[in-house]
Design a protein around this motif. Sequence first.
Motif, PDB file in Angstrom:
ATOM      1  N   ARG A 111       0.805  -1.046  -0.069  1.00 39.01           N
ATOM      2  CA  ARG A 111       0.275  -0.082  -0.086  1.00 39.01           C
ATOM      3  C   ARG A 111       0.930   1.400  -0.289  1.00 39.01           C
ATOM      4  O   ARG A 111       0.011   2.097  -0.132  1.00 39.01           O
ATOM      5  CB  ARG A 111      -0.637  -0.183   1.302  1.00 39.01           C
ATOM      6  CG  ARG A 111      -2.206  -1.213   1.357  1.00 39.01           C
ATOM      7  CD  ARG A 111      -2.709  -1.466  -0.012  1.00 39.01           C
ATOM      8  NE  ARG A 111      -3.832  -2.532   0.231  1.00 39.01           N
ATOM      9  CZ  ARG A 111      -5.324  -2.528   0.713  1.00 39.01           C
ATOM     10  NH1 ARG A 111      -5.184  -1.287   1.620  1.00 39.01           N
ATOM     11  NH2 ARG A 111      -5.877  -3.139   0.627  1.00 39.01           N
ATOM     12  N   TRP A 112       2.051   1.600   0.711  1.00 38.19           N
ATOM     13  CA  TRP A 112       2.897   2.392   0.828  1.00 38.19           C
ATOM     14  C   TRP A 112       3.831   2.170  -0.656  1.00 38.19           C
ATOM     15  O   TRP A 112       4.390   1.266  -0.990  1.00 38.19           O
ATOM     16  CB  TRP A 112       3.645   2.313   1.772  1.00 38.19           C
ATOM     17  CG  TRP A 112       2.652   1.963   3.183  1.00 38.19           C
ATOM     18  CD1 TRP A 112       1.548   2.863   3.529  1.00 38.19           C
ATOM     19  CD2 TRP A 112       3.183   1.631   4.574  1.00 38.19           C
ATOM     20  NE1 TRP A 112       1.079   3.345   4.493  1.00 38.19           N
ATOM     21  CE2 TRP A 112       1.914   2.307   5.590  1.00 38.19           C
ATOM     22  CE3 TRP A 112       4.765   1.202   5.075  1.00 38.19           C
ATOM     23  CZ2 TRP A 112       1.984   1.961   7.004  1.00 38.19           C
ATOM     24  CZ3 TRP A 112       4.102   1.169   6.255  1.00 38.19           C
ATOM     25  CH2 TRP A 112       3.722   0.955   7.473  1.00 38.19           C
ATOM     26  N   PRO A 113       4.343   3.423  -1.565  1.00 43.89           N
ATOM     27  CA  PRO A 113       5.458   4.078  -1.406  1.00 43.89           C
ATOM     28  C   PRO A 113       6.874   3.233  -1.518  1.00 43.89           C
ATOM     29  O   PRO A 113       7.248   3.675   0.015  1.00 43.89           O
ATOM     30  CB  PRO A 113       5.277   5.206  -1.714  1.00 43.89           C
ATOM     31  CG  PRO A 113       4.591   5.739  -1.181  1.00 43.89           C
ATOM     32  CD  PRO A 113       4.099   4.899  -0.275  1.00 43.89           C
ATOM     33  N   LYS A 114       7.553   2.141  -1.875  1.00 43.17           N
ATOM     34  CA  LYS A 114       8.419   1.233  -1.597  1.00 43.17           C
ATOM     35  C   LYS A 114       9.754   2.360  -1.452  1.00 43.17           C
ATOM     36  O   LYS A 114      10.107   1.839  -0.153  1.00 43.17           O
ATOM     37  CB  LYS A 114       8.481   0.110  -2.756  1.00 43.17           C
ATOM     38  CG  LYS A 114       7.685  -0.434  -3.128  1.00 43.17           C
ATOM     39  CD  LYS A 114       7.343  -1.877  -3.209  1.00 43.17           C
ATOM     40  CE  LYS A 114       5.875  -2.508  -3.634  1.00 43.17           C
ATOM     41  NZ  LYS A 114       4.990  -1.745  -4.055  1.00 43.17           N
ATOM     42  N   ILE A 119      13.142  -4.667  -6.518  1.00 41.84           N
ATOM     43  CA  ILE A 119      13.636  -5.176  -8.097  1.00 41.84           C
ATOM     44  C   ILE A 119      12.963  -5.473  -9.298  1.00 41.84           C
ATOM     45  O   ILE A 119      13.872  -5.143  -9.952  1.00 41.84           O
ATOM     46  CB  ILE A 119      14.416  -6.480  -7.825  1.00 41.84           C
ATOM     47  CG1 ILE A 119      15.278  -6.952  -6.280  1.00 41.84           C
ATOM     48  CG2 ILE A 119      15.266  -7.788  -8.926  1.00 41.84           C
ATOM     49  CD1 ILE A 119      15.613  -7.598  -5.802  1.00 41.84           C
ATOM     50  N   PRO A 120      11.739  -6.267  -9.445  1.00 46.61           N
ATOM     51  CA  PRO A 120      11.411  -6.780 -10.820  1.00 46.61           C
ATOM     52  C   PRO A 120      10.540  -4.895 -11.140  1.00 46.61           C
ATOM     53  O   PRO A 120      10.273  -4.658 -11.896  1.00 46.61           O
ATOM     54  CB  PRO A 120       9.793  -7.257 -10.288  1.00 46.61           C
ATOM     55  CG  PRO A 120      10.701  -7.846  -9.007  1.00 46.61           C
ATOM     56  CD  PRO A 120      10.859  -7.223  -8.753  1.00 46.61           C
ATOM     57  N   LEU A 121      10.668  -4.260 -10.327  1.00 47.82           N
ATOM     58  CA  LEU A 121      10.433  -2.448 -11.086  1.00 47.82           C
ATOM     59  C   LEU A 121      11.214  -1.733 -11.226  1.00 47.82           C
ATOM     60  O   LEU A 121      10.848  -1.454 -12.693  1.00 47.82           O
ATOM     61  CB  LEU A 121       9.493  -1.406  -9.681  1.00 47.82           C
ATOM     62  CG  LEU A 121       8.560  -1.810  -8.929  1.00 47.82           C
ATOM     63  CD1 LEU A 121       8.164  -0.931  -7.653  1.00 47.82           C
ATOM     64  CD2 LEU A 121       7.724  -2.320 -10.187  1.00 47.82           C
ATOM     65  N   ILE A 122      12.701  -2.103 -11.049  1.00 47.62           N
ATOM     66  CA  ILE A 122      13.529  -1.239 -11.911  1.00 47.62           C
ATOM     67  C   ILE A 122      14.337  -1.878 -12.463  1.00 47.62           C
ATOM     68  O   ILE A 122      14.976  -2.205 -13.641  1.00 47.62           O
ATOM     69  CB  ILE A 122      14.461  -0.755 -11.094  1.00 47.62           C
ATOM     70  CG1 ILE A 122      15.019  -1.790  -9.945  1.00 47.62           C
ATOM     71  CG2 ILE A 122      13.744   0.545  -9.877  1.00 47.62           C
ATOM     72  CD1 ILE A 122      15.948  -1.404  -8.919  1.00 47.62           C
ATOM     73  N   GLU A 155       2.176  -6.938  -9.075  1.00 49.87           N
ATOM     74  CA  GLU A 155       3.419  -5.383  -8.591  1.00 49.87           C
ATOM     75  C   GLU A 155       2.023  -5.265  -7.410  1.00 49.87           C
ATOM     76  O   GLU A 155       3.327  -5.352  -5.820  1.00 49.87           O
ATOM     77  CB  GLU A 155       3.658  -3.884  -9.443  1.00 49.87           C
ATOM     78  CG  GLU A 155       3.745  -3.554  -8.422  1.00 49.87           C
ATOM     79  CD  GLU A 155       3.838  -1.857  -9.353  1.00 49.87           C
ATOM     80  OE1 GLU A 155       4.270  -1.041  -8.935  1.00 49.87           O
ATOM     81  OE2 GLU A 155       3.750  -2.245 -10.634  1.00 49.87           O
ATOM     82  N   GLU A 156       1.236  -5.493  -7.307  1.00 53.70           N
ATOM     83  CA  GLU A 156      -0.247  -5.270  -6.205  1.00 53.70           C
ATOM     84  C   GLU A 156       0.020  -6.299  -5.276  1.00 53.70           C
ATOM     85  O   GLU A 156      -0.537  -5.957  -4.048  1.00 53.70           O
ATOM     86  CB  GLU A 156      -0.850  -4.901  -6.496  1.00 53.70           C
ATOM     87  CG  GLU A 156      -1.584  -5.912  -7.470  1.00 53.70           C
ATOM     88  CD  GLU A 156      -1.708  -6.289  -8.991  1.00 53.70           C
ATOM     89  OE1 GLU A 156      -2.539  -6.927  -9.713  1.00 53.70           O
ATOM     90  OE2 GLU A 156      -0.832  -5.131  -9.391  1.00 53.70           O
ATOM     91  N   MET A 157       0.425  -7.258  -5.724  1.00 57.44           N
ATOM     92  CA  MET A 157       0.675  -8.620  -5.030  1.00 57.44           C
ATOM     93  C   MET A 157       1.988  -8.648  -3.868  1.00 57.44           C
ATOM     94  O   MET A 157       2.062  -9.569  -3.094  1.00 57.44           O
ATOM     95  CB  MET A 157       0.122 -10.109  -5.740  1.00 57.44           C
ATOM     96  CG  MET A 157      -1.363  -9.755  -6.254  1.00 57.44           C
ATOM     97  SD  MET A 157      -2.090  -9.585  -3.910  1.00 57.44           S
ATOM     98  CE  MET A 157      -2.089 -11.295  -3.293  1.00 57.44           C
ATOM     99  N   ARG A 158       2.938  -8.283  -4.796  1.00 52.53           N
ATOM    100  CA  ARG A 158       3.997  -8.094  -4.495  1.00 52.53           C
ATOM    101  C   ARG A 158       4.504  -8.065  -2.776  1.00 52.53           C
ATOM    102  O   ARG A 158       5.262  -9.270  -1.894  1.00 52.53           O
ATOM    103  CB  ARG A 158       5.290  -7.626  -5.106  1.00 52.53           C
ATOM    104  CG  ARG A 158       5.749  -7.755  -6.227  1.00 52.53           C
ATOM    105  CD  ARG A 158       6.475  -7.655  -7.125  1.00 52.53           C
ATOM    106  NE  ARG A 158       6.821  -7.702  -8.705  1.00 52.53           N
ATOM    107  CZ  ARG A 158       6.638  -7.539  -9.735  1.00 52.53           C
ATOM    108  NH1 ARG A 158       7.057  -6.101  -9.409  1.00 52.53           N
ATOM    109  NH2 ARG A 158       6.576  -7.264 -10.657  1.00 52.53           N
ATOM    110  N   GLY A 159       3.833  -7.103  -1.965  1.00 48.87           N
ATOM    111  CA  GLY A 159       4.613  -6.979  -1.034  1.00 48.87           C
ATOM    112  C   GLY A 159       3.396  -8.561   0.534  1.00 48.87           C
ATOM    113  O   GLY A 159       4.719  -9.019   0.806  1.00 48.87           O
ATOM    114  N   LYS A 160       2.399  -8.767  -0.305  1.00 47.38           N
ATOM    115  CA  LYS A 160       1.970  -9.989   0.844  1.00 47.38           C
ATOM    116  C   LYS A 160       2.687 -10.558   0.381  1.00 47.38           C
ATOM    117  O   LYS A 160       2.926 -11.654   1.502  1.00 47.38           O
ATOM    118  CB  LYS A 160       1.082 -10.170   0.340  1.00 47.38           C
ATOM    119  CG  LYS A 160      -0.439  -8.076  -0.180  1.00 47.38           C
ATOM    120  CD  LYS A 160      -2.025  -8.711  -0.267  1.00 47.38           C
ATOM    121  CE  LYS A 160      -2.886  -7.319  -0.627  1.00 47.38           C
ATOM    122  NZ  LYS A 160      -2.403  -6.669  -1.658  1.00 47.38           N
ATOM    123  N   VAL A 161       2.761 -10.908  -0.739  1.00 51.25           N
ATOM    124  CA  VAL A 161       3.370 -12.052  -1.347  1.00 51.25           C
ATOM    125  C   VAL A 161       5.078 -12.711  -0.018  1.00 51.25           C
ATOM    126  O   VAL A 161       5.214 -13.613  -0.297  1.00 51.25           O
ATOM    127  CB  VAL A 161       3.497 -12.595  -2.950  1.00 51.25           C
ATOM    128  CG1 VAL A 161       4.975 -14.340  -2.660  1.00 51.25           C
ATOM    129  CG2 VAL A 161       2.584 -12.597  -3.418  1.00 51.25           C
TER     130      VAL A 161
END
Length: 464
Positions: free
Chosen positions: A112-115, A177-180, A400-406
């Motif tokens: 939910r937060w900017p990484k 990492i997958p974002l950049i 992307e929207e699930m990565r933090g949870k996973v």
Amino acid sequence: MQLSDSELNTNTTEKQETQPKADPISATSLADMEPERGLLPVLKNGKFLILWSGQVFSQLADKVYLVLTIAIIANQFQAADQTISRWVSAIMIAFTIPAVLFGAGAGVYVDRWPKKIVLVATNLLRGGLVLILPLILWLSNDFNLGNLPLGFCLMLLLTFLVSTLTQFFAPAEQAVIPLIVEKRHLLSANSLYTTTMMASVIIGFAVGDPLLELADSLVSKIGVGEAIGKELVVGGSYAIAGLLLILIKTGEQKDLSEKEQPHILADLGDGLNYLKNHLQVRNAIIQQIILFSIFAALAVLAVRLAEIIPGMEAEEFGFLLAAAGIGMAMGAGIVGQLGHWLSHFQLSLIGSIGMAISLVGLSMFNQQLWVSMGLIGILGMFGAIVGVPMQTTVQAETPEEMRGKVFGLQNNAVNIALSLPLALAGVAETFLGLSTVLLGLAGVAIVAGIFFSTVHSSTNQGQH
């Protein structure tokens, strides 16, 4: 009708202009047209270099922080007739509890937060907590809380807070990492990430104590007064990591003020449902849990191994674990450079077979120092050949929207799973013997590798 020379020249020129020019293509070699593989394109990625630099300082600070707390215990709290083990155990428990309690929930917030904010804030806050440690110890001097020194209790609380912040930093770092990094370069990026992580373990524990002593010596010579060089090194490393990560651009378009607050249980349920419905990601995480469990058992068994090797003492088991770390770094480098030739689950199968062979060899030659160290190094190398592709699979296949949870669930599951081999390995060795336990671990490694590679192949055939 015949055309004049000037008309012929004009038509010829027009045809030449309308035809595609071959010169630029011929000037470009086929090698240049092929997509770059290996570590080089990752090292050319400025965004990844910033993240990697932050990782170096942050992870070194993590490892040296534990050395710092042990040094403080030895100098201020441990009595001459006491063993240090119970003090260190309390610190390790304070460091581990947040991983079990908050690992999964932290991933929900990371989604939910900017990484970038998470990466920067967690490092700066950890740095600030370490830098105020000397003041805390000074103010609490000569006070007790029950039978324990107040300063030690406050250091436990500070350790708990530092570890809690780490639970937010870890999934945010993995999710960035997958974002950049392009998907085709994720394997190389993760190999570099893993290599750095292993190197930080070796360097942090190996040079942590002399580094902290040197820092105290330099600060004393400057004339600051009380020796606070140790805290400056650790807190400063966290702060440098935070300042470096300010420069990173993740490409996210999240506004913290506009995001609704997460619903922890509902979001955790979303993460669990995602893993339930995505076999490839779930299997990759389970394989990582098995991998880390094997190495957790090895960490316990290494003490016994060092005890029975002629010329070694039990307390020198760190040399054996360092061999595993060096092997992991080598394996991660190999995967990053050459791993794109095989699928992730093919690499995992090769790594599992190599781990099993290494463990079998270790069960047979566990009283020969250099043979044992070599086999442990090979075990670490093949362990990386399992771990790096599996982590890459999780990153590449999770939206992307699930990565933090996973990633939060992954970190939580790994930390919980590690407690079982840490608790049982020593007991099993006592009743069954070292060689038998090592053979059992070899069986676990090979069965897991064959099972998950078979499931992956069957799934792919079913889809086709």
